[in-house]
Design an enzyme around this catalytic site. Structure first.
Site: not given
Length: 65
Positions: A45, A20
């Protein structure tokens, strides 16, 4: 080209525990450019250290002026 270089520096630079934070930093870099009014950034990811089975983990941020 200049924006791509800035994004590469953000993504390849200092390590962040949260994707984030990376997405937020990329969005901030994009919105520093005068011609940018809005950006949608998705960071993936696929090798996240999570104890459940998954193919990919991603976060998307939507920022505008």
């Amino acid at each position: 080209g200049a924006l791509a270089e800035e994004i590469r520096e953000v993504v390849g630079g200092e390590s962040h525990a949260l994707i984030e934070r990376v997405a937020d930093r990329v969005a901030t870099a994009v919105l520093r450019h005068p011609s940018a009014e809005r950006t949608i950034v998705t960071i993936h990811k696929p090798d996240a250290p999570v104890d459940i089975a998954f193919d990919d983990i991603a976060v998307t941020v939507d920022r505008s002026r």
